[in-house]
Write a protein that holds these residues in place. Structure first.
Motif, PDB file in Angstrom:
ATOM      1  N   GLY A 197       0.787  -1.216   0.000  1.00 52.51           N
ATOM      2  CA  GLY A 197       0.000   0.000   0.000  1.00 52.51           C
ATOM      3  C   GLY A 197       0.818   1.263   0.000  1.00 52.51           C
ATOM      4  N   THR A 198       0.098   2.373  -0.065  1.00 54.42           N
ATOM      5  CA  THR A 198       0.760   3.670  -0.163  1.00 54.42           C
ATOM      6  C   THR A 198       0.840   4.403   1.169  1.00 54.42           C
ATOM      7  OG1 THR A 198      -1.327   4.705  -0.770  1.00 54.42           O
ATOM      8  CG2 THR A 198       0.103   3.967  -2.577  1.00 54.42           C
ATOM      9  N   SER A 199       0.368   3.765   2.249  1.00 54.80           N
ATOM     10  CA  SER A 199       0.474   4.395   3.569  1.00 54.80           C
ATOM     11  C   SER A 199       1.068   3.425   4.577  1.00 54.80           C
ATOM     12  CB  SER A 199      -0.897   4.886   4.048  1.00 54.80           C
ATOM     13  OG  SER A 199      -1.775   3.799   4.202  1.00 54.80           O
ATOM     14  N   GLN A 200       1.522   3.989   5.691  1.00 50.48           N
ATOM     15  CA  GLN A 200       2.179   3.198   6.735  1.00 50.48           C
ATOM     16  C   GLN A 200       1.964   3.878   8.076  1.00 50.48           C
ATOM     17  OE1 GLN A 200       6.421   2.726   6.150  1.00 50.48           O
ATOM     18  NE2 GLN A 200       6.733   2.129   8.263  1.00 50.48           N
ATOM     19  N   THR A 201       1.827   3.075   9.132  1.00 51.89           N
ATOM     20  CA  THR A 201       1.692   3.601  10.486  1.00 51.89           C
ATOM     21  C   THR A 201       3.068   3.696  11.134  1.00 51.89           C
ATOM     22  OG1 THR A 201      -0.502   2.639  10.729  1.00 51.89           O
ATOM     23  CG2 THR A 201       0.651   3.222  12.757  1.00 51.89           C
ATOM     24  N   ILE A 202       3.360   4.857  11.713  1.00 50.63           N
ATOM     25  CA  ILE A 202       4.593   5.052  12.478  1.00 50.63           C
ATOM     26  C   ILE A 202       4.179   5.315  13.925  1.00 50.63           C
ATOM     27  CG2 ILE A 202       6.656   6.466  12.832  1.00 50.63           C
ATOM     28  CD1 ILE A 202       6.592   7.125   9.844  1.00 50.63           C
ATOM     29  N   SER A 203       4.684   4.486  14.845  1.00 50.60           N
ATOM     30  CA  SER A 203       4.394   4.634  16.276  1.00 50.60           C
ATOM     31  C   SER A 203       5.574   5.307  16.958  1.00 50.60           C
ATOM     32  CB  SER A 203       4.141   3.270  16.912  1.00 50.60           C
ATOM     33  OG  SER A 203       3.010   2.669  16.333  1.00 50.60           O
ATOM     34  N   VAL A 204       5.275   6.214  17.905  1.00 50.70           N
ATOM     35  CA  VAL A 204       6.323   6.939  18.618  1.00 50.70           C
ATOM     36  C   VAL A 204       6.120   6.779  20.119  1.00 50.70           C
ATOM     37  CG1 VAL A 204       7.433   9.178  19.026  1.00 50.70           C
ATOM     38  CG2 VAL A 204       6.512   8.635  16.759  1.00 50.70           C
ATOM     39  N   ASN A 205       7.165   6.343  20.809  1.00 49.99           N
ATOM     40  CA  ASN A 205       7.216   6.288  22.271  1.00 49.99           C
ATOM     41  C   ASN A 205       8.300   7.246  22.731  1.00 49.99           C
ATOM     42  OD1 ASN A 205       5.304   4.249  23.045  1.00 49.99           O
ATOM     43  ND2 ASN A 205       6.685   2.744  22.136  1.00 49.99           N
ATOM     44  N   THR A 206       8.043   7.940  23.830  1.00 49.00           N
ATOM     45  CA  THR A 206       9.069   8.811  24.398  1.00 49.00           C
ATOM     46  C   THR A 206       9.222   8.524  25.877  1.00 49.00           C
ATOM     47  OG1 THR A 206       7.483  10.580  24.889  1.00 49.00           O
ATOM     48  CG2 THR A 206       8.644  10.712  22.779  1.00 49.00           C
ATOM     49  N   THR A 207      10.419   8.789  26.364  1.00 50.41           N
ATOM     50  CA  THR A 207      10.682   8.762  27.794  1.00 50.41           C
ATOM     51  C   THR A 207      11.094  10.166  28.177  1.00 50.41           C
ATOM     52  OG1 THR A 207      11.442   6.480  27.650  1.00 50.41           O
ATOM     53  CG2 THR A 207      12.066   7.713  29.612  1.00 50.41           C
ATOM     54  N   PRO A 208      10.276  10.854  28.969  1.00 50.61           N
ATOM     55  CA  PRO A 208       9.018  10.440  29.555  1.00 50.61           C
ATOM     56  C   PRO A 208       7.884  10.493  28.523  1.00 50.61           C
ATOM     57  CG  PRO A 208       9.425  12.714  30.132  1.00 50.61           C
ATOM     58  CD  PRO A 208      10.641  12.225  29.366  1.00 50.61           C
ATOM     59  N   ALA A 209       6.782   9.828  28.843  1.00 50.86           N
ATOM     60  CA  ALA A 209       5.605   9.854  27.986  1.00 50.86           C
ATOM     61  C   ALA A 209       4.969  11.240  28.037  1.00 50.86           C
ATOM     62  CB  ALA A 209       4.607   8.792  28.452  1.00 50.86           C
ATOM     63  N   GLY A 210       4.044  11.494  27.138  1.00 52.59           N
ATOM     64  CA  GLY A 210       3.313  12.752  27.152  1.00 52.59           C
ATOM     65  C   GLY A 210       3.915  13.852  26.300  1.00 52.59           C
ATOM     66  N   ALA A 211       4.849  13.509  25.427  1.00 52.57           N
ATOM     67  CA  ALA A 211       5.451  14.517  24.550  1.00 52.57           C
ATOM     68  C   ALA A 211       4.574  14.727  23.322  1.00 52.57           C
ATOM     69  CB  ALA A 211       6.849  14.076  24.113  1.00 52.57           C
ATOM     70  N   GLU A 212       4.645  15.928  22.762  1.00 56.94           N
ATOM     71  CA  GLU A 212       3.959  16.234  21.515  1.00 56.94           C
ATOM     72  C   GLU A 212       4.975  16.073  20.386  1.00 56.94           C
ATOM     73  OE1 GLU A 212       1.658  19.928  19.283  1.00 56.94           O
ATOM     74  OE2 GLU A 212       2.182  20.104  21.393  1.00 56.94           O
ATOM     75  N   CYS A 213       4.577  15.381  19.316  1.00 53.42           N
ATOM     76  CA  CYS A 213       5.507  15.127  18.215  1.00 53.42           C
ATOM     77  C   CYS A 213       4.936  15.613  16.891  1.00 53.42           C
ATOM     78  CB  CYS A 213       5.824  13.636  18.112  1.00 53.42           C
ATOM     79  SG  CYS A 213       6.610  12.955  19.582  1.00 53.42           S
ATOM     80  N   GLU A 214       5.776  16.297  16.117  1.00 56.89           N
ATOM     81  CA  GLU A 214       5.393  16.788  14.800  1.00 56.89           C
ATOM     82  C   GLU A 214       6.204  16.031  13.752  1.00 56.89           C
ATOM     83  OE1 GLU A 214       4.677  21.043  12.631  1.00 56.89           O
ATOM     84  OE2 GLU A 214       6.477  20.852  13.848  1.00 56.89           O
ATOM     85  N   PHE A 215       5.544  15.651  12.661  1.00 56.84           N
ATOM     86  CA  PHE A 215       6.175  14.937  11.561  1.00 56.84           C
ATOM     87  C   PHE A 215       6.348  15.912  10.402  1.00 56.84           C
ATOM     88  CE2 PHE A 215       4.654  11.714  14.210  1.00 56.84           C
ATOM     89  CZ  PHE A 215       5.047  10.456  13.790  1.00 56.84           C
ATOM     90  N   LEU A 216       7.578  15.983   9.863  1.00 54.81           N
ATOM     91  CA  LEU A 216       7.887  16.881   8.751  1.00 54.81           C
ATOM     92  C   LEU A 216       8.471  16.087   7.593  1.00 54.81           C
ATOM     93  CD1 LEU A 216       9.772  19.614  10.812  1.00 54.81           C
ATOM     94  CD2 LEU A 216       7.419  19.756  10.013  1.00 54.81           C
ATOM     95  N   ARG A 217       8.043  16.432   6.388  1.00 55.96           N
ATOM     96  CA  ARG A 217       8.639  15.857   5.180  1.00 55.96           C
ATOM     97  C   ARG A 217       9.004  17.029   4.282  1.00 55.96           C
ATOM     98  NH1 ARG A 217       4.700  12.393   2.828  1.00 55.96           N
ATOM     99  NH2 ARG A 217       5.486  10.622   3.999  1.00 55.96           N
TER     100      ARG A 217
END
Length: 147
Positions: free
Chosen positions: A4-24
């Motif tokens: 397919g043309t899409s994919q799931t990317i999972s993000v874990n951080t230590t500590p949890a609760g971070a906000e993440c932005e994806f840039l291309r």
């Protein structure tokens, strides 16, 4: 097509609760409001940068390289035999033959000045000891004898 043309990317951080932005290519393509979390992205030949932030912590980034999916080689060989390579050309044009790291883990470090570091040689001050003695119930504190 590979997967397919899409994919799931999972993000874990230590500590949890971070906000993440994806840039291309420097442009935002999505975000996760609070980690752990996942985002479905369109596959592309262009890499993705994931920037995570949380109050009291330094920002952390991950460069997610767009590489060829493991199944591409076998699919192309079969495709050449069955369709003269037509579906592989379509997959490549749509980015379906590319794949990102699907599980990303980042550690955010506390900002300087927000973390109290106690050295092994730190001892409580005489004021701290006096305050503790005042707050303790009568008769609960006994002197320690030095060896």
């Amino acid at each position: 097509m590979t997967s397919g043309t899409s994919q799931t990317i999972s993000v874990n951080t230590t500590p949890a609760g971070a906000e993440c932005e994806f840039l291309r290519q420097g442009m935002p393509i999505g975000s996760i409001a609070s980690t752990p979390g996942s985002l479905v992205v369109r596959r592309s030949k262009h890499d993705i940068t994931i920037n995570c932030s949380k109050d009291g912590y330094e920002d952390a980034s991950f460069y997610n390289n767009s590489g060829l999916a493991a199944a591409v080689g076998a699919n192309i060989a079969v495709d050449v035999l069955l369709t003269a390579g037509l579906s592989s050309i379509i997959d490549s044009a749509q980015g379906a033959d590319n794949e990102y790291e699907s599980m990303v883990t980042l550690t955010l470090r506390p900002e300087k000045g927000t973390e109290k570091v106690q050295d092994a040689g730190d001892q409580p001050s005489s004021d701290d000891v006096a305050d503790a003695a005042e707050k303790a119930p009568a008769g609960s504190m006994k002197p320690i004898e030095n060896p």
